[in-house]
Structures are given as structure tokens and as C-alpha cells.
Motif scaffolding. Structure first.
Motif, PDB file in Angstrom:
ATOM      1  N   ILE A   1       0.847  -1.245   0.097  1.00  0.00           N
ATOM      2  CA  ILE A   1       0.148   0.078   0.120  1.00  0.00           C
ATOM      3  C   ILE A   1       0.969   1.396  -0.036  1.00  0.00           C
ATOM      4  O   ILE A   1       1.788   1.391   0.711  1.00  0.00           O
ATOM      5  N   ASN A   2       0.725   1.969  -0.894  1.00  0.00           N
ATOM      6  CA  ASN A   2       1.506   3.466  -1.140  1.00  0.00           C
ATOM      7  C   ASN A   2       0.332   4.424  -1.192  1.00  0.00           C
ATOM      8  O   ASN A   2      -0.673   4.415  -1.838  1.00  0.00           O
ATOM      9  N   HIS A   3       0.134   5.415  -0.090  1.00  0.00           N
ATOM     10  CA  HIS A   3      -0.917   6.561  -0.232  1.00  0.00           C
ATOM     11  C   HIS A   3      -0.137   7.535  -0.162  1.00  0.00           C
ATOM     12  O   HIS A   3       1.027   8.186   0.450  1.00  0.00           O
ATOM     13  N   TYR A   4      -0.723   8.513  -1.053  1.00  0.00           N
ATOM     14  CA  TYR A   4      -0.443  10.120  -1.089  1.00  0.00           C
ATOM     15  C   TYR A   4      -1.324  10.921  -0.516  1.00  0.00           C
ATOM     16  O   TYR A   4      -2.292  10.699  -0.635  1.00  0.00           O
ATOM     17  N   TYR A   5      -1.047  12.193   0.002  1.00  0.00           N
ATOM     18  CA  TYR A   5      -1.982  13.196   0.491  1.00  0.00           C
ATOM     19  C   TYR A   5      -1.545  14.372  -0.232  1.00  0.00           C
ATOM     20  O   TYR A   5      -0.455  14.713  -0.095  1.00  0.00           O
ATOM     21  N   GLY A   6      -2.591  15.007  -0.615  1.00  0.00           N
ATOM     22  CA  GLY A   6      -2.271  16.603  -0.984  1.00  0.00           C
ATOM     23  C   GLY A   6      -2.147  16.642  -2.421  1.00  0.00           C
ATOM     24  O   GLY A   6      -2.232  15.722  -3.120  1.00  0.00           O
ATOM     25  N   LYS A   7      -1.995  17.827  -3.045  1.00  0.00           N
ATOM     26  CA  LYS A   7      -2.147  18.120  -4.488  1.00  0.00           C
ATOM     27  C   LYS A   7      -0.922  19.032  -4.465  1.00  0.00           C
ATOM     28  O   LYS A   7      -0.400  19.889  -4.009  1.00  0.00           O
ATOM     29  N   GLY A   8      -0.244  19.140  -5.908  1.00  0.00           N
ATOM     30  CA  GLY A   8       0.676  19.825  -6.446  1.00  0.00           C
ATOM     31  C   GLY A   8       2.022  19.764  -5.540  1.00  0.00           C
ATOM     32  O   GLY A   8       2.390  18.664  -5.163  1.00  0.00           O
ATOM     33  N   GLN A   9       2.595  20.676  -5.123  1.00  0.00           N
ATOM     34  CA  GLN A   9       3.671  20.931  -4.569  1.00  0.00           C
ATOM     35  C   GLN A   9       3.637  20.279  -3.017  1.00  0.00           C
ATOM     36  O   GLN A   9       4.520  19.873  -2.512  1.00  0.00           O
ATOM     37  N   LEU A  10       2.308  20.244  -2.588  1.00  0.00           N
ATOM     38  CA  LEU A  10       2.323  19.985  -1.422  1.00  0.00           C
ATOM     39  C   LEU A  10       1.606  18.413  -1.097  1.00  0.00           C
ATOM     40  O   LEU A  10       1.472  17.795   0.155  1.00  0.00           O
ATOM     41  N   ARG A  11       1.800  17.641  -2.254  1.00  0.00           N
ATOM     42  CA  ARG A  11       1.507  16.096  -2.311  1.00  0.00           C
ATOM     43  C   ARG A  11       2.515  15.349  -1.646  1.00  0.00           C
ATOM     44  O   ARG A  11       3.908  15.583  -2.184  1.00  0.00           O
ATOM     45  N   LYS A  12       2.344  14.878  -0.584  1.00  0.00           N
ATOM     46  CA  LYS A  12       3.493  13.876   0.034  1.00  0.00           C
ATOM     47  C   LYS A  12       2.846  12.595  -0.066  1.00  0.00           C
ATOM     48  O   LYS A  12       1.736  12.291   0.182  1.00  0.00           O
ATOM     49  N   GLN A  13       3.875  11.563   0.236  1.00  0.00           N
ATOM     50  CA  GLN A  13       3.566  10.198   0.282  1.00  0.00           C
ATOM     51  C   GLN A  13       3.637   9.906   1.883  1.00  0.00           C
ATOM     52  O   GLN A  13       4.632  10.380   2.596  1.00  0.00           O
ATOM     53  N   ILE A  14       2.785   9.518   2.411  1.00  0.00           N
ATOM     54  CA  ILE A  14       2.334   9.272   3.683  1.00  0.00           C
ATOM     55  C   ILE A  14       2.444   7.747   4.121  1.00  0.00           C
ATOM     56  O   ILE A  14       2.778   7.397   5.202  1.00  0.00           O
ATOM     57  N   LEU A  15       2.165   6.707   3.241  1.00  0.00           N
ATOM     58  CA  LEU A  15       2.404   5.172   3.419  1.00  0.00           C
ATOM     59  C   LEU A  15       3.483   4.674   2.497  1.00  0.00           C
ATOM     60  O   LEU A  15       3.225   5.103   1.181  1.00  0.00           O
ATOM     61  N   PHE A  16       4.327   3.883   2.911  1.00  0.00           N
ATOM     62  CA  PHE A  16       5.338   3.352   2.077  1.00  0.00           C
ATOM     63  C   PHE A  16       5.448   1.967   2.152  1.00  0.00           C
ATOM     64  O   PHE A  16       5.726   1.366   3.213  1.00  0.00           O
ATOM     65  N   ASP A  17       4.680   1.161   0.877  1.00  0.00           N
ATOM     66  CA  ASP A  17       4.839  -0.393   0.900  1.00  0.00           C
ATOM     67  C   ASP A  17       4.449  -0.994   2.180  1.00  0.00           C
ATOM     68  O   ASP A  17       5.076  -1.977   2.728  1.00  0.00           O
ATOM     69  N   ILE A  18       3.084  -0.615   2.703  1.00  0.00           N
ATOM     70  CA  ILE A  18       2.670  -1.367   3.656  1.00  0.00           C
ATOM     71  C   ILE A  18       1.956  -2.434   3.340  1.00  0.00           C
ATOM     72  O   ILE A  18       1.209  -2.446   2.615  1.00  0.00           O
ATOM     73  N   SER A  19       2.080  -3.418   4.086  1.00  0.00           N
ATOM     74  CA  SER A  19       1.316  -4.753   3.854  1.00  0.00           C
ATOM     75  C   SER A  19       0.383  -4.996   4.891  1.00  0.00           C
ATOM     76  O   SER A  19       0.840  -4.980   5.829  1.00  0.00           O
ATOM     77  N   LEU A  20      -0.831  -5.462   4.709  1.00  0.00           N
ATOM     78  CA  LEU A  20      -1.806  -5.720   5.685  1.00  0.00           C
ATOM     79  C   LEU A  20      -2.210  -6.964   5.545  1.00  0.00           C
ATOM     80  O   LEU A  20      -2.649  -7.633   4.512  1.00  0.00           O
ATOM     81  N   LYS A  21      -2.318  -7.957   6.594  1.00  0.00           N
ATOM     82  CA  LYS A  21      -2.985  -9.186   6.637  1.00  0.00           C
ATOM     83  C   LYS A  21      -3.730  -9.578   8.035  1.00  0.00           C
ATOM     84  O   LYS A  21      -3.031  -9.384   9.040  1.00  0.00           O
ATOM     85  N   ILE A  22      -5.009  -9.701   7.794  1.00  0.00           N
ATOM     86  CA  ILE A  22      -5.899  -9.793   9.028  1.00  0.00           C
ATOM     87  C   ILE A  22      -6.285 -11.319   8.719  1.00  0.00           C
ATOM     88  O   ILE A  22      -6.995 -11.555   7.999  1.00  0.00           O
ATOM     89  N   SER A  23      -6.185 -12.206   9.860  1.00  0.00           N
ATOM     90  CA  SER A  23      -6.912 -13.293  10.053  1.00  0.00           C
ATOM     91  C   SER A  23      -8.027 -13.366  10.835  1.00  0.00           C
ATOM     92  O   SER A  23      -8.374 -12.516  11.417  1.00  0.00           O
ATOM     93  N   PRO A  24      -8.983 -14.526  10.444  1.00  0.00           N
ATOM     94  CA  PRO A  24     -10.290 -14.687  11.135  1.00  0.00           C
ATOM     95  C   PRO A  24     -10.070 -14.295  12.635  1.00  0.00           C
ATOM     96  O   PRO A  24      -9.366 -15.094  13.130  1.00  0.00           O
ATOM     97  N   GLY A  25     -10.946 -13.587  13.237  1.00  0.00           N
ATOM     98  CA  GLY A  25     -10.834 -13.426  14.646  1.00  0.00           C
ATOM     99  C   GLY A  25      -9.917 -12.382  15.119  1.00  0.00           C
ATOM    100  O   GLY A  25     -10.009 -12.209  16.433  1.00  0.00           O
ATOM    101  N   GLU A  26      -8.776 -11.985  14.493  1.00  0.00           N
ATOM    102  CA  GLU A  26      -8.003 -11.380  15.126  1.00  0.00           C
ATOM    103  C   GLU A  26      -8.307  -9.782  15.546  1.00  0.00           C
ATOM    104  O   GLU A  26      -7.815  -9.630  16.444  1.00  0.00           O
ATOM    105  N   ILE A  27      -9.242  -9.313  15.159  1.00  0.00           N
ATOM    106  CA  ILE A  27      -9.616  -7.907  15.556  1.00  0.00           C
ATOM    107  C   ILE A  27     -10.427  -8.176  16.659  1.00  0.00           C
ATOM    108  O   ILE A  27     -10.247  -7.495  17.740  1.00  0.00           O
ATOM    109  N   ASP A  28     -11.289  -9.222  16.980  1.00  0.00           N
ATOM    110  CA  ASP A  28     -11.921  -9.637  18.115  1.00  0.00           C
ATOM    111  C   ASP A  28     -10.884  -9.648  19.261  1.00  0.00           C
ATOM    112  O   ASP A  28     -11.010  -9.376  20.245  1.00  0.00           O
TER     113      ASP A  28
END
Length: 115
Positions: A12-39
Motif C-alpha cells: 500500500i502506497n498512499h499520497y495526500y495533498g495536491k501539487g507541491q504539497l503532495r506527499k507520500q504518507i504510506l510506504f509499501d505497507i502490507s496488511l494481513k488480517i486473520s479470522p478473529g484477529e480483530i476480536d
């Protein structure tokens, strides 16, 4: 309980803002959630879930609404889905309008910062 993840997102890569103010705020994040993990982490006990997409004025999904744990010992059924679907349409209009106002405000703030 299954060991396969119920949610898995890679790089996951995510950017916020536009033009010169655009910045990357997430860098190659991976997310894995197993059944019942949140509980387990939160101590919450999920018995049942009803999840529906919300569509914007261009008929594109822009949000998801999730209900958990129907009152009583019953699960969500087709009637619950139908009633909740009726609610998502006006809710989508309200949310899309709010997001539009926030975007206009953010644009004005950025313009004022550039002055």
C-alpha cells in the motif's frame, strides 16, 4: 479456525495533498488480517456482519457501511439488507456533499498558504 487471512493487501502506497504539497504518507505497507484477529485484539465479539457499498453520484463505490451484531440471537437477513440499503442512498448523498465541502475548504486553505 482457518489460517488463511480474510483480508490481505500488499504494498500500500498512499499520497495526500495536491501539487507541491503532495506527499507520500504510506510506504509499501502490507496488511494481513486473520479470522478473529480483530476480536482478539479489541476484546469485541463479532457474531454477524452486514456490509454494503455506498455509491456516489457517478455510481462508483466511494465508501462502505458495516453493521455488526444484530440485536437478539438472530443473524442479519435479506429484510435487514433491504432496509439498510434504503438508508445508504440518502447517507451517500450526505457524505458525498460533506466531502465536497471539505475538499473546497482544503483547497482554499492551500491557496491561502501559497499567497
Amino acid at each position: 479456525m482457518s489460517t488463511q487471512p480474510i483480508i490481505q493487501i500488499k504494498n500500500i502506497n498512499h499520497y495526500y495533498g495536491k501539487g507541491q504539497l503532495r506527499k507520500q504518507i504510506l510506504f509499501d505497507i502490507s496488511l494481513k488480517i486473520s479470522p478473529g484477529e480483530i476480536d482478539r485484539v479489541t476484546g469485541y465479539h463479532t457474531r454477524n456482519i452486514l456490509c454494503l457499498p455506498m455509491f456516489n453520484s457517478k455510481n462508483r463505490v466511494f465508501a462502505v457501511v458495516l453493521l455488526t451484531n444484530k440485536l437478539g440471537d438472530t443473524s442479519f437477513d435479506a429484510n435487514d439488507e433491504s432496509q439498510f440499503c434504503e438508508l445508504t442512498t440518502p447517507l451517500s448523498v450526505i457524505l458525498e456533499g460533506s466531502l465536497s465541502v471539505l475538499e473546497q475548504y482544503r483547497s482554499r486553505v492551500i491557496q491561502n498558504l501559497q499567497l
